[in-house]
Enzyme design. Structure first.
Site, PDB file in Angstrom:
ATOM      1  N   GLY A  84      29.106  25.367  46.741  1.00 16.46           N
ATOM      2  CA  GLY A  84      29.219  25.679  45.325  1.00 16.46           C
ATOM      3  C   GLY A  84      30.613  26.182  45.029  1.00 16.46           C
ATOM      4  N   CYS A  85      30.701  27.156  44.170  1.00 16.27           N
ATOM      5  CA  CYS A  85      32.000  27.702  43.769  1.00 16.27           C
ATOM      6  C   CYS A  85      32.774  28.208  44.987  1.00 16.27           C
ATOM      7  CB  CYS A  85      31.788  28.838  42.784  1.00 16.27           C
ATOM      8  SG  CYS A  85      33.317  29.682  42.335  1.00 16.27           S
ATOM      9  N   PHE A  86      33.964  27.659  45.183  1.00 12.78           N
ATOM     10  CA  PHE A  86      34.729  28.058  46.375  1.00 12.78           C
ATOM     11  C   PHE A  86      35.197  29.506  46.322  1.00 12.78           C
ATOM     12  CE2 PHE A  86      37.985  24.843  44.486  1.00 12.78           C
ATOM     13  CZ  PHE A  86      38.281  25.653  43.394  1.00 12.78           C
ATOM     14  N   TRP A  87      35.304  30.072  45.128  1.00  7.19           N
ATOM     15  CA  TRP A  87      35.703  31.487  45.029  1.00  7.19           C
ATOM     16  C   TRP A  87      34.738  32.379  45.808  1.00  7.19           C
ATOM     17  CZ3 TRP A  87      35.721  31.738  38.969  1.00  7.19           C
ATOM     18  CH2 TRP A  87      36.789  30.983  38.465  1.00  7.19           C
ATOM     19  N   TYR A 145      31.325  36.693  36.870  1.00 14.54           N
ATOM     20  CA  TYR A 145      30.928  35.306  37.149  1.00 14.54           C
ATOM     21  C   TYR A 145      29.817  35.279  38.199  1.00 14.54           C
ATOM     22  CZ  TYR A 145      30.810  30.873  39.532  1.00 14.54           C
ATOM     23  OH  TYR A 145      30.358  29.728  40.134  1.00 14.54           O
TER      24      TYR A 145
END
Length: 196
Positions: free
Chosen positions: A31-34, A176
């Site tokens: 998913g979101c790499f962050w 987020y």
């Protein structure tokens, strides 16, 4: 050139060679790499992480192209590590407990094929370790893991503003992550292990 300088250069060359030989890379998509950088950055033996894109045919994709879901790429993260301090199996342990491996449609609030989960292997040994790890988790947890295990392809670093986002923008990152329901779902799946 003096003998002592030549000797010093040889020693530095040998030391430099040993350091380079001790560095390996692994690539994961969750998913979101962050949200994957922090757990890996905290792991002893990890030398660094880099957000990026992999799995598609488009060279040098942009965030806009990847997030549109039309590039064939997946948001991913490259981990550079010292295999004498941490092995691929331990990296997998951290990876599994920071994703929802039962979700084939993306991860958390990020939907679409560009946010699906995957382990990218560099060779047969990594593929074997990844498949065994997946099978052990399925047996132990009793749920079907849909995370793909794929051969590694070209990795493209994401734009600079994505790198270390959780450090550069801690407040936005926190909102987020909470708004996406990531931590709640991880606790449902992994319980106390989600903090590993």
């Amino acid at each position: 050139m003096g003998k002592s300088l030549i000797l010093a250069l040889l020693i530095l060359g040998l030391l430099g060679g040993n350091v380079a030989a001790q560095t390996k890379e692994a690539v994961f998509a969750g998913g979101c790499f962050w949200c994957l950088e922090g757990p890996f950055d905290a792991l002893p033996g990890v030398l660094g992480t880099e957000s990026g894109y992999t799995g598609g045919q488009l060279p040098n994709p942009t965030y806009e192209q990847v997030s549109s879901g039309t590039s064939g790429h997946i948001e991913a993260m490259r981990v550079k590590y010292d295999p004498e301090l941490v092995d691929f199996g331990k990296l997998l342990d951290v990876f599994w407990r920071n994703i929802d491996p039962t979700d084939a449609g993306g991860q958390f609030c990020d939907r679409g094929p560009q946010y699906r989960s995957a382990v990218f292997f560099a060779d047969e040994a990594e593929e074997s370790i990844a498949r065994a790890s997946k099978a052990e988790l399925e047996a132990a947890r009793g749920f079907k893991i849909v995370t793909e295990i794929l051969p590694r392809t070209e990795f493209y670093a994401a734009e600079e503003y994505h790198q270390d986002y959780y450090k550069k923008n801690p407040l936005r990152y926190h909102f987020y992550r909470q708004g996406c329901g990531r931590d709640q779902r991880l606790r449902q799946l992994w319980g106390a292990e989600s903090k590993k």
